[in-house]
Design an enzyme around this catalytic site. Structure first.
Site, PDB file in Angstrom:
ATOM      1  N   SER A  25       0.831  -1.207   0.000  1.00 37.12           N
ATOM      2  CA  SER A  25       0.000   0.000   0.000  1.00 37.12           C
ATOM      3  C   SER A  25       0.869   1.261   0.000  1.00 37.12           C
ATOM      4  CB  SER A  25      -0.889   0.017   1.243  1.00 37.12           C
ATOM      5  OG  SER A  25      -1.826  -1.024   1.186  1.00 37.12           O
ATOM      6  N   ARG A  29       1.597   4.273  -3.023  1.00 35.10           N
ATOM      7  CA  ARG A  29       1.375   5.691  -2.709  1.00 35.10           C
ATOM      8  C   ARG A  29       2.642   6.506  -2.889  1.00 35.10           C
ATOM      9  NH1 ARG A  29      -2.360   2.635  -0.306  1.00 35.10           N
ATOM     10  NH2 ARG A  29      -4.345   3.511   0.404  1.00 35.10           N
ATOM     11  N   SER A 167     -13.426   1.327   2.376  1.00 33.23           N
ATOM     12  CA  SER A 167     -12.385   1.128   1.377  1.00 33.23           C
ATOM     13  C   SER A 167     -11.383   2.274   1.375  1.00 33.23           C
ATOM     14  CB  SER A 167     -13.000   1.006  -0.029  1.00 33.23           C
ATOM     15  OG  SER A 167     -11.973   1.086  -0.996  1.00 33.23           O
ATOM     16  N   ASP A 320      -7.077  -8.083   4.196  1.00 36.76           N
ATOM     17  CA  ASP A 320      -6.300  -8.959   3.309  1.00 36.76           C
ATOM     18  C   ASP A 320      -5.771 -10.201   4.025  1.00 36.76           C
ATOM     19  OD1 ASP A 320      -6.690  -7.228   1.202  1.00 36.76           O
ATOM     20  OD2 ASP A 320      -4.793  -6.177   1.486  1.00 36.76           O
ATOM     21  N   LYS A 347     -12.121  -8.744  -3.964  1.00 35.73           N
ATOM     22  CA  LYS A 347     -10.657  -8.592  -4.041  1.00 35.73           C
ATOM     23  C   LYS A 347     -10.170  -9.224  -5.352  1.00 35.73           C
ATOM     24  CE  LYS A 347     -10.431  -6.440  -0.158  1.00 35.73           C
ATOM     25  NZ  LYS A 347     -10.186  -4.992  -0.186  1.00 35.73           N
ATOM     26  N   ARG A 398      -2.765 -14.130  -2.700  1.00 35.19           N
ATOM     27  CA  ARG A 398      -2.930 -14.444  -1.273  1.00 35.19           C
ATOM     28  C   ARG A 398      -3.594 -15.812  -1.075  1.00 35.19           C
ATOM     29  NH1 ARG A 398      -0.976  -9.780   0.821  1.00 35.19           N
ATOM     30  NH2 ARG A 398      -1.750  -7.862  -0.123  1.00 35.19           N
TER      31      ARG A 398
HETATM   32  C1  S3P Z   1      -5.580  -1.157  -0.020  1.00 40.02           C
HETATM   33  C2  S3P Z   1      -6.839  -1.198   0.505  1.00 40.02           C
HETATM   34  C3  S3P Z   1      -7.633  -2.437   0.636  1.00 40.02           C
HETATM   35  C4  S3P Z   1      -6.759  -3.677   0.512  1.00 40.02           C
HETATM   36  C5  S3P Z   1      -5.792  -3.573  -0.626  1.00 40.02           C
HETATM   37  C6  S3P Z   1      -4.878  -2.383  -0.438  1.00 40.02           C
HETATM   38  C7  S3P Z   1      -4.897   0.147  -0.137  1.00 40.02           C
HETATM   39  O1  S3P Z   1      -8.595  -2.454  -0.392  1.00 40.02           O
HETATM   40  O2  S3P Z   1      -7.571  -4.820   0.356  1.00 40.02           O
HETATM   41  O3  S3P Z   1      -5.012  -4.741  -0.722  1.00 40.02           O
HETATM   42  O4  S3P Z   1      -3.663   0.150  -0.338  1.00 40.02           O
HETATM   43  O5  S3P Z   1      -5.564   1.167  -0.012  1.00 40.02           O
HETATM   44  P1  S3P Z   1     -10.006  -1.685  -0.223  1.00 40.02           P
HETATM   45  O6  S3P Z   1      -9.732  -0.252  -0.148  1.00 40.02           O
HETATM   46  O7  S3P Z   1     -10.796  -2.036  -1.441  1.00 40.02           O
HETATM   47  O8  S3P Z   1     -10.607  -2.234   1.032  1.00 40.02           O
END
Ligand code: S3P
Length: 448
Positions: A25, A29, A167, A320, A347, A398
């Site tokens: 994540s 970013r 989300s 996750d 997912k 996963r």
């Molecule tokens: C993530 C948010 C989650 C997660 C994904 C990474 C992120 O998804 O499942 O692997 O980096 O913002 P959602 O925002 O759809 O819940």
């Protein structure tokens, strides 16, 4: 016809110290904010998985200069805005990549066409397109708002958007778009989701206000017309990846494994708490601050686990991790109840269905609910899960890793298909597990 797969077989204990790969994540970013910013962003510890590499390529397509300096060390030189890409932007398997980039791109006066692999083309983009549309972005998409789609950005107006689903991707897309909307944007999240975008925006010089509302929701406000400045980013270890060797140690007799440098942000670390509630000998040490977040070294020793009821409100902070939690639950005594996890169905695959199917094939009693999964742990002393199955992963990294971990502790080997997909989030997974003593081998799989 045979296809390549991987097979995990029960062997000796797992032992050793390893470093978690960079957080996925935060890696996405760092590249996106670096490209939106003016100036240089030096990133260390970037996850060099396929998903993140797609985002790096996308940022080049939007006009940033992206250079790999050495392992995990990347430099992004941003122009202070996105330029129109000359070609289709292919985000591969990455939902986070495409949704955040669409939010960022919506703020600029450009057209961009996005696509992805078969899994990503099947995933809902309406959840992002809806708020971006309310802000003034337009698009042409496949039915159901699916990829490929062409987004037209620019000239955005403000929005106060209450997230209908928990989300972080949708929240982040709206916040990134809001930076370039005349009067900014507000996102209200009834359930807190991972806050990496808010934290990193501040590190890049943006103003972000977070307010706790009377009903417990969080209101996040970004004023409009904000410019970002490049900033250094040290990417911590990914708790979602660390979960695999740690659960492997918990369920394999005689094991002791330490994963170093794991992100402990409370909006990400709820799996560790849940495992401790299950009786796991999981110890977190050497807690320190790195890049504005806490990290620590996590040690797992083989433990007698027992089933628990996971509080549904915990789901966003471990969404996750439910597939690997389900593996731990299968190796526990008693029932583990996981509810409030409907988001798992959208997912990289329908993870409730595939986890249930994989466990059932391995001889574990499971009950699938619309938004829940109940696992009946099979283990009493010295009675491992049966295993002996070939698990269909639908290309979900996963699902593949979780069932391979189960294979390390099961009575008979467990195989998974499409092993190449593991590299989307954890390129060194197989080598790491072998280094700890796990037996995971390439296998030719015959049609089921
Ligand atoms: C993530 C948010 C989650 C997660 C994904 C990474 C992120 O998804 O499942 O692997 O980096 O913002 P959602 O925002 O759809 O819940």
């Amino acid at each position: 016809m045979t296809a390549a797969g991987l097979t995990a077989t029960r062997g000796g204990p797992l032992r050793g110290r390893v470093c978690a790969p960079g957080d996925k994540s935060i890696s996405h970013r760092s590249l996106i904010l670096g490209a939106m910013a003016r100036g240089t962003t030096e990133i260390s510890g970037l996850l060099e998985g396929e998903d993140v590499k797609r985002t790096a390529q996308a940022m080049t397509a939007f006009g940033a200069e992206v250079t790999r300096l050495e392992d995990g060390a990347w430099r992004v030189v941003g122009q202070g805005g996105f330029a129109e890409p000359a070609d289709v932007v292919d985000c591969g398997n990455a939902g986070t990549g495409v949704r955040l980039i669409m939010g960022a791109a919506a703020g600029f006066d450009l057209n961009a066409t996005f696509t992805g692999d078969a899994s990503l083309r099947g995933r809902p983009m309406n959840r992002v397109l809806k708020p971006l549309g309310e802000m003034g972005a337009t698009w042409i998409a496949r039915s159901g708002g699916r990829l490929p789609l062409t987004l037209r950005g620019g000239n955005l107006k403000t929005i106060a958007y209450r997230l209908p689903e928990p989300s972080a991707q949708v929240k982040s897309a709206v916040l990134l778009a809001g930076l370039h909307a005349a009067s900014g944007a507000q996102v209200i999240e009834p359930e807190a989701t991972r806050d990496h975008t808010e934290r990193m925006l501040r590190a890049f010089g943006a103003q972000v206000e977070v307010e706790l509302m009377a009903d417990g929701a969080r209101k996040i406000t970004v004023p409009g017309g904000q410019a970002l400045s490049g900033a250094p980013v040290k990417v911590p270890g990914d708790p979602s990846s660390a979960a695999f060797p740690l659960v492997a140690a918990l369920i394999t007799p005689g094991s002791e494994v330490t994963v170093e440098g794991v992100l402990l942000n409370p909006l990400r670390a709820a799996l560790f708490l849940t495992l401790q509630e299950m009786g796991a000998d999981l110890v977190i040490e050497n807690v320190r601050e790195e890049g504005g977040d806490q990290v620590g070294d996590v040690t797992a020793r083989h433990s007698a686990l027992r089933g628990v009821v996971v509080p549904p409100e915990r789901a966003p902070a471990m969404i996750d991790e439910y597939p690997i939690l389900a593996i731990a639950a299968a190796c526990a005594e008693g029932q583990t109840v996981m509810r409030g996890i409907g988001e798992m169905r959208v997912k990289e695959s329908d993870r409730i269905a595939l986890t249930a199917a994989g466990l059932a094939a391995c001889g574990v009693g499971v009950e699938e609910e619309a938004e829940g999964l109940i696992v009946n742990g099979t283990v009493r002393a010295n009675h491992p899960v049966a295993g002996g199955a070939r698990v269909t992963t639908h290309g979900d990294h996963r699902i593949a890793m979780s069932h391979l971990i189960l294979g390390l502790a099961a009575d008979r080997p467990v195989s998974v298909d499409e092993p190449g997909m593991i590299a989307t989030s954890f390129p060194g997974f197989v080598e790491m597990m072998r280094g700890l003593g796990g037996q995971i081998e390439t296998a030719e799989l015959h049609p089921a």
